[in-house]
Write an enzyme that holds these catalytic residues in place. Sequence first.
Site, PDB file in Angstrom:
ATOM      1  N   GLU A 147       0.835  -1.207   0.000  1.00  0.00           N
ATOM      2  CA  GLU A 147       0.000   0.000   0.000  1.00  0.00           C
ATOM      3  C   GLU A 147       0.873   1.262   0.000  1.00  0.00           C
ATOM      4  OE1 GLU A 147      -2.273  -0.563   3.526  1.00  0.00           O
ATOM      5  OE2 GLU A 147      -3.339  -2.323   2.777  1.00  0.00           O
ATOM      6  N   PRO A 148       1.710   1.463  -1.009  1.00  0.00           N
ATOM      7  CA  PRO A 148       2.572   2.650  -1.029  1.00  0.00           C
ATOM      8  C   PRO A 148       1.780   3.916  -1.333  1.00  0.00           C
ATOM      9  CG  PRO A 148       2.805   1.446  -3.083  1.00  0.00           C
ATOM     10  CD  PRO A 148       1.898   0.618  -2.201  1.00  0.00           C
TER      11      PRO A 148
ATOM     12  N   ARG B  28       2.566  20.211   6.514  1.00  0.00           N
ATOM     13  CA  ARG B  28       3.615  19.353   7.069  1.00  0.00           C
ATOM     14  C   ARG B  28       4.622  20.101   7.943  1.00  0.00           C
ATOM     15  NH1 ARG B  28       7.060  17.017   4.456  1.00  0.00           N
ATOM     16  NH2 ARG B  28       7.189  15.168   5.768  1.00  0.00           N
TER      17      ARG B  28
ATOM     18  N   TYR C 278       4.331  18.701  11.596  1.00  0.00           N
ATOM     19  CA  TYR C 278       5.367  17.729  11.935  1.00  0.00           C
ATOM     20  C   TYR C 278       6.751  18.353  12.120  1.00  0.00           C
ATOM     21  CZ  TYR C 278       1.911  14.579   9.739  1.00  0.00           C
ATOM     22  OH  TYR C 278       0.774  13.903   9.396  1.00  0.00           O
TER      23      TYR C 278
ATOM     24  N   CYS D 261      -2.641  33.979   9.856  1.00  0.00           N
ATOM     25  CA  CYS D 261      -2.453  34.651  11.150  1.00  0.00           C
ATOM     26  C   CYS D 261      -2.149  33.656  12.253  1.00  0.00           C
ATOM     27  CB  CYS D 261      -3.673  35.499  11.478  1.00  0.00           C
ATOM     28  SG  CYS D 261      -3.864  36.901  10.369  1.00  0.00           S
ATOM     29  N   GLU D 262      -1.052  32.964  12.129  1.00  0.00           N
ATOM     30  CA  GLU D 262      -0.539  32.031  13.124  1.00  0.00           C
ATOM     31  C   GLU D 262       0.987  32.107  13.102  1.00  0.00           C
ATOM     32  OE1 GLU D 262      -2.245  30.041  15.151  1.00  0.00           O
ATOM     33  OE2 GLU D 262      -4.261  30.146  14.290  1.00  0.00           O
TER      34      GLU D 262
ATOM     35  N   TYR E  91       0.775  14.321   0.885  1.00  0.00           N
ATOM     36  CA  TYR E  91       0.326  14.985   2.115  1.00  0.00           C
ATOM     37  C   TYR E  91       0.494  16.498   2.036  1.00  0.00           C
ATOM     38  CZ  TYR E  91       0.421  10.153   3.458  1.00  0.00           C
ATOM     39  OH  TYR E  91       0.198   8.804   3.482  1.00  0.00           O
TER      40      TYR E  91
END
Length: 426
Positions: free
Chosen positions: A281-282, A323, A327, A353-354, A381
């Site tokens: 399942e790549p 990402r 992460y 605005c973060e 992703y």
Amino acid sequence: MKLPGSPHVAYRGDVLMLEDCPVADLAARFGTPLYAYSQGAMHSALAAYQRALEGRDHLICYAVKANSNLAVLQTFARAGCGFDIVSAGELARVLAAGASPSKVVFSGVGKTRAEMREALDVGVMCFNIESEAELEALSAVASETGRTARISLRVNPDVDAKTHPYISTGLKGNKFGIAHERAVAVYARAAALPGIEIVGIDCHIGSQITEIDPYLDALDRMLDLVEAIEATGVTLHHLDLGGGLGITYTDEQPPSAGELIGALLQRIDVRGHGHRKLMFEPGRSLVGNAGVLVTEVLYLKPSDDADGKHFCIVDAAMNDMARPAMYEAWMGIVPCRLRDGPPVTYDVVGPVCESGDWLGRDRALAVQAGDHLALLSAGAYGMSMASNYNTRGRAAEVMVSGGEAWLIRERETPAELFRGEHLLPT
């Protein structure tokens, strides 16, 4: 200037190319932020798996969650892939892309009964069952609808994939799969349930894995289980070893698909299981290095302090590429056209605005406002995790093959974002 990842993304002179298309020209034609994908890179990555499995009974199921654009799914369907899905929405996507439901495996820890019914109605190949409660629910749904659900159990082998904790899925503390110690008993229960047909066994230990040893450890535990389960009279037709093979974002050196599968096949054969259908399942390893996220430099914001931060403010943001914020992932950021002159060290940040809205920290870049930058290895992703935070429309997407480029997703407009909302009555 050598870039990490796919050879389909490279400089020719001072111009960044995606296959035979200058990336800056794609930005000018389609606007930014823009996801652009190399179809050639996808074909090349898939071919490595197909060569390694040649002559074996196998099915490669692309993990839709990595990148679910219809044209991406169509590319893999035409190349003979099956699909690994985790929702009814993903099932609808693969069917719309022309995939056969007989090549679809349905994974995920939270399948609803409605999703089970949809999957049974179209005839998916297999449900990867992730809990005993889910098994009981699927049996009930299958019995109610007069259908038979083909299943494998996703077993958690309690193997450390040595990856980021958010994308590790094979340890006892992870939410995924059925505990290794419970597998024999749960297979016995499945064999006794109405509406259930046992067809295989499945495991998946994580994502962005860069070593072979965790796969071999998981395989040995799975084969021990296969032997124990079949000793009870249950037959397992396929062995699904999941996905998770990593890609190169910076200096990682993951094994190739051929190296990984070669090592797994050798172990499978030595242990006498070479007759089984093999499934993989790549996701990331098929599309990750095929894509770039193109963004325009809006402003350069120098620091007044000699030791302070310089900011390169771009039009892509954490809603386009989650990402780095999610992460703390490192992704290459390069100019679409190289400039002369000394580079400046910037934090590359977006308009959201973060304070967590950053794409790359401490990047040496020679750029000016109006230039275009490319985030590398952005095919997995990226768009599939994008959001509309700050009422920002998601990016357009294009597919490149040679010197041709096709728009495969239009940029969202503000009106589209609140089309389903309603004002209160006056």
